[in-house]
Design an enzyme around this catalytic site. Structure first.
Site, PDB file in Angstrom:
ATOM      1  N   HIS A 159       0.828  -1.210   0.000  1.00  0.00           N
ATOM      2  CA  HIS A 159       0.000   0.000   0.000  1.00  0.00           C
ATOM      3  C   HIS A 159       0.860   1.256   0.000  1.00  0.00           C
ATOM      4  CE1 HIS A 159       0.453   0.465   4.444  1.00  0.00           C
ATOM      5  NE2 HIS A 159       0.334  -0.854   4.473  1.00  0.00           N
ATOM      6  N   ASP A 161      -0.068   4.233   1.252  1.00  0.00           N
ATOM      7  CA  ASP A 161      -0.312   5.139   2.377  1.00  0.00           C
ATOM      8  C   ASP A 161       0.459   4.709   3.624  1.00  0.00           C
ATOM      9  OD1 ASP A 161      -2.271   2.889   2.122  1.00  0.00           O
ATOM     10  OD2 ASP A 161      -2.863   3.535   4.126  1.00  0.00           O
ATOM     11  N   ASP A 192       6.480  -0.057   6.933  1.00  0.00           N
ATOM     12  CA  ASP A 192       5.050  -0.354   6.740  1.00  0.00           C
ATOM     13  C   ASP A 192       4.446   0.631   5.766  1.00  0.00           C
ATOM     14  OD1 ASP A 192       2.428  -1.106   6.900  1.00  0.00           O
ATOM     15  OD2 ASP A 192       2.118  -0.465   8.949  1.00  0.00           O
ATOM     16  N   GLU A 227      -4.967   1.616   3.040  1.00  0.00           N
ATOM     17  CA  GLU A 227      -4.955   0.391   3.842  1.00  0.00           C
ATOM     18  C   GLU A 227      -5.059   0.710   5.323  1.00  0.00           C
ATOM     19  OE1 GLU A 227      -3.469  -2.950   6.176  1.00  0.00           O
ATOM     20  OE2 GLU A 227      -2.657  -0.942   6.076  1.00  0.00           O
ATOM     21  N   GLU A 228      -4.404   1.792   5.737  1.00  0.00           N
ATOM     22  CA  GLU A 228      -4.370   2.137   7.162  1.00  0.00           C
ATOM     23  C   GLU A 228      -5.718   2.633   7.687  1.00  0.00           C
ATOM     24  OE1 GLU A 228      -2.038   1.183   8.898  1.00  0.00           O
ATOM     25  OE2 GLU A 228      -0.197   1.131   7.715  1.00  0.00           O
ATOM     26  N   ASP A 256       0.808 -10.400   0.079  1.00  0.00           N
ATOM     27  CA  ASP A 256       0.684  -9.038   0.611  1.00  0.00           C
ATOM     28  C   ASP A 256       1.753  -8.835   1.697  1.00  0.00           C
ATOM     29  OD1 ASP A 256      -0.472  -6.493   0.861  1.00  0.00           O
ATOM     30  OD2 ASP A 256      -1.961  -7.137   2.334  1.00  0.00           O
ATOM     31  N   HIS A 539       4.424   2.188  12.672  1.00  0.00           N
ATOM     32  CA  HIS A 539       3.402   3.024  13.322  1.00  0.00           C
ATOM     33  C   HIS A 539       3.961   3.882  14.469  1.00  0.00           C
ATOM     34  CE1 HIS A 539      -0.474   0.803  11.896  1.00  0.00           C
ATOM     35  NE2 HIS A 539       0.470   0.798  10.988  1.00  0.00           N
TER      36      HIS A 539
END
Ligand code: NAG
Ligand code: NAG
Length: 567
Positions: A159, A161, A192, A227-228, A256, A539
């Site tokens: 992803h 984002d 991530d 995705e987030e 993924d 994160h």
């Protein structure tokens, strides 16, 4: 999830602890296991001493034969050439300089246009060679058709984002620096998962440059952009688009983002290859009562009634269940068969599938560990409560939200059933009405009404990816060859101290792939890499990734393109 952050501190000395937002993160089972292993919990024997005899000598861990390496020289060049490494770090770092943060509410995604400019600038051959599909404006699918139409394409996803940066003062540098310090690359999205997205693009760009891109089997690189925040604008639309464009069940398998493919832990090297994920349901409860002055209250206000509902609901845990399809059972079987588990646990794990007493023992054992137990138990979390207007007037409308992650063996109905049981109890006790999702259970009374409902998506646990089939063999056969022969040659020989163990695994949160269920039943989550991702603060502040892991992505997929797409 603060406790998770605590464990992170215990493991990684080099970084400051910080709360990891638990919203998604992909790797929570993978990571739960890694933490469990890293902290040595696995060494504490369960309160069982029985040794079970396994009924058959057939292996339980699905270990596939290795594929022959096709690109030994290029793999070694990518992994070890200093010039390539520097250039790759530079390109990767630039991706981190383009902020692609998503918030829960996104009025527009126009910042993502800059990320597309970055991609077009650095990966011109990919843009020239692929058929580029832009889905819902910022979703990207790069399609490389295969020459053999009988072979379903493979889909590789990531992803664009990232989560927000949080408090900037928690960071020791600009969160969008993209700085390479000779070992790690720093910035939001480094682990991530722009490392994966950019690595896939770098592998393909080089592959085309080396004039190798005539595939027998097609490949799709598909990148969502939210995705987030659950993927409804990105992956959901990409999934629908591809079902229209290619048809249902038209993809061989999907890989993924996921835990790293080769992490040293518990005396061995593990790939926790995700083959299943828990379900999800959010409940909302309202209790509405007539208001009035606090000097003349009823015996219970709506807040008291809601408290009764919530505490009685919370007091009953969901039962632990470990049906055979829960990939956690495979994880423990693989660890038992190929790794370093103590004998008592080993025999229980290996017998659990055929022996219900052994399975009960195994459940008891898993329940002793708070990190593992939610992989066999539906979780419940009362996350929001609000109500009341003024200190001297009776509250009218009280609202509570309860989040659930549904274990294998349970379903959305399990949650509804339990919620209704306690809602009925509450309504009866206080003589109020009750409705569930618009249906009247008890009519409203003069004392008030309780309204129970769900919102958002209802997700049962994902169908698990089969582990003995062609898709499993193709992916894991390439992983074994890559790590055993190229990354750590000679290390995992027969009779060696340490093994490379590829174990099917489960995770508690969901990623973009739930929007792709119609494309294939074979969904895996795993990212090439050699580090323990908890060292790299996905994160959290000071997110980073080691360049070795990033180069693993490029080298693994370079060889994979040459091999898996040409069989
Ligand atoms: C790679 O970058 C480092 C600095 O990070 C530099 O010292 C080295 O000379 C560079 N090597 C090549 C081959 O460009
Ligand atoms: C109570 O509050 C909830 C949440 O804000 C709202 O959806 C609902 O309509 C309210 N009910 C009444 C009767 O005011």
């Amino acid at each position: 999830m603060p406790a998770l952050a605590l464990s992170v501190t215990d493991i990684g000395e080099k970084r400051q602890p910080a709360p990891l937002t638990y919203k998604k993160w992909a790797y929570v089972l993978g990571s739960a296991l890694l933490i469990w292993f890293a902290l040595g919990f696995y060494k504490t024997s369960p309160a069982v001493v029985t040794n079970f005899k396994t009924s058959s000598s057939a292996p339980k861990c699905p270990t596939s034969p290795k594929f022959e390496i096709k690109e030994h020289e290029q793999i070694q060049y990518i992994l070890h050439d200093e010039g390539f490494r520097n250039k790759s770090a530079e390109i990767f770092g630039r991706a981190l300089q383009v902020a692609t943060v998503v918030y829960d509410v996104m009025p527009d995604y126009s910042e993502f246009a800059k990320f597309h400019e970055y991609l077009e600038k650095h990966f011109p051959l990919v843009y020239k060679t692929a058929k580029v599909h832009k889905v819902n404006q910022y979703g990207l699918v790069f399609e490389f058709a295969g020459t053999n139409p009988d072979l379903k394409p493979i889909m590789l996803t990531a992803h664009q984002d990232t989560v927000p940066i949080g408090d900037p003062s928690d960071w020791s540098e600009d969160p969008f620096s993209g700085r390479y310090d000779g070992k790690e690359v720093h910035g939001r999205g480094a682990s991530d998962c722009k490392n994966l997205l950019v690595g896939l693009m770098e592998a393909m760009e080089k592959f085309i440059e080396d004039e190798k891109a005539d595939f027998k089997r097609g490949v799709l690189l598909a990148f969502g952009f939210d995705e987030e925040k659950s993927g409804f604008d990105g992956a959901r639309k990409i999934g629908e688009y591809l079902v229209d464009y290619l048809g249902k069940d038209s993809v061989f398998f999907i890989v993924d983002e996921g835990p790293n493919m080769c992490t040293e832990t518990m005396g061995d090297y593990y790939a926790m290859l995700i083959t299943g994920e828990k379900g999800y349901v959010d409940l909302i409860a309202n209790i509405v009562t007539p208001g009035g002055h606090s000097s003349l209250p009823k015996d219970h206000t709506s807040i008291g009634m809601m408290s009764y509902f919530l505490t009685s609901y919370e007091d009953e845990m969901y039962q632990s269940v470990l049906p055979d399809q829960n990939p956690l059972l495979n994880t423990l079987e693989c660890a038992a068969e190929q790794g370093h588990l103590p004998e008592a646990i080993r025999s229980v794990a290996l017998s659990a599938r055929d022996n219900s007493v052994a399975k009960e023992k195994l459940i008891e054992y898993i329940e002793q560990d708070w990190l593992l137990k939610y992989n066999i138990r539906t979780s419940q979390a009362v996350d929001i409560v609000y109500g009341g207007d003024k200190s001297n007037s009776l509250p009218r409308n009280v609202t509570a939200y309860i989040n659930h992650r549904i274990a294998y063996g349970n379903s959305v109905d399990t949650v509804f059933h339990k919620a209704l049981k306690y809602a009925k109890m509450t309504a009866k006790k206080f003589d109020i009405g009750l409705t569930f999702h618009g249906r009247t259970i008890f009519p409203v009374t003069e004392n008030g009404l309780m309204v129970l409902d769900y919102f958002g998506e209802l997700l049962n646990p994902a169908a698990t990816t089969p582990v003995w089939g062609d898709a499993w063999d193709t992916l894991t056969g390439h992983m074994r060859a890559f790590y055993e022969e190229e990354v750590y040659p000679g290390k995992f020989h027969v009779g060696a101290e340490q093994n490379y163990i590829i174990a099917p695994s489960v995770m508690t949160p969901n990623t973009d792939t739930r929007h792709y269920w119609d494309l294939t039943g074979n969904i895996f989550k795993s990212t090439p890499g050699v580090s323990n991702l908890f060292d790299y603060m996905p994160h959290g502040p000071d997110e980073a990734i080691d360049m070795d892991s990033h180069l693993n992505v490029i080298a693994f997929y370079y060889n994979f393109f040459a091999s898996a797409l040409n069989q």
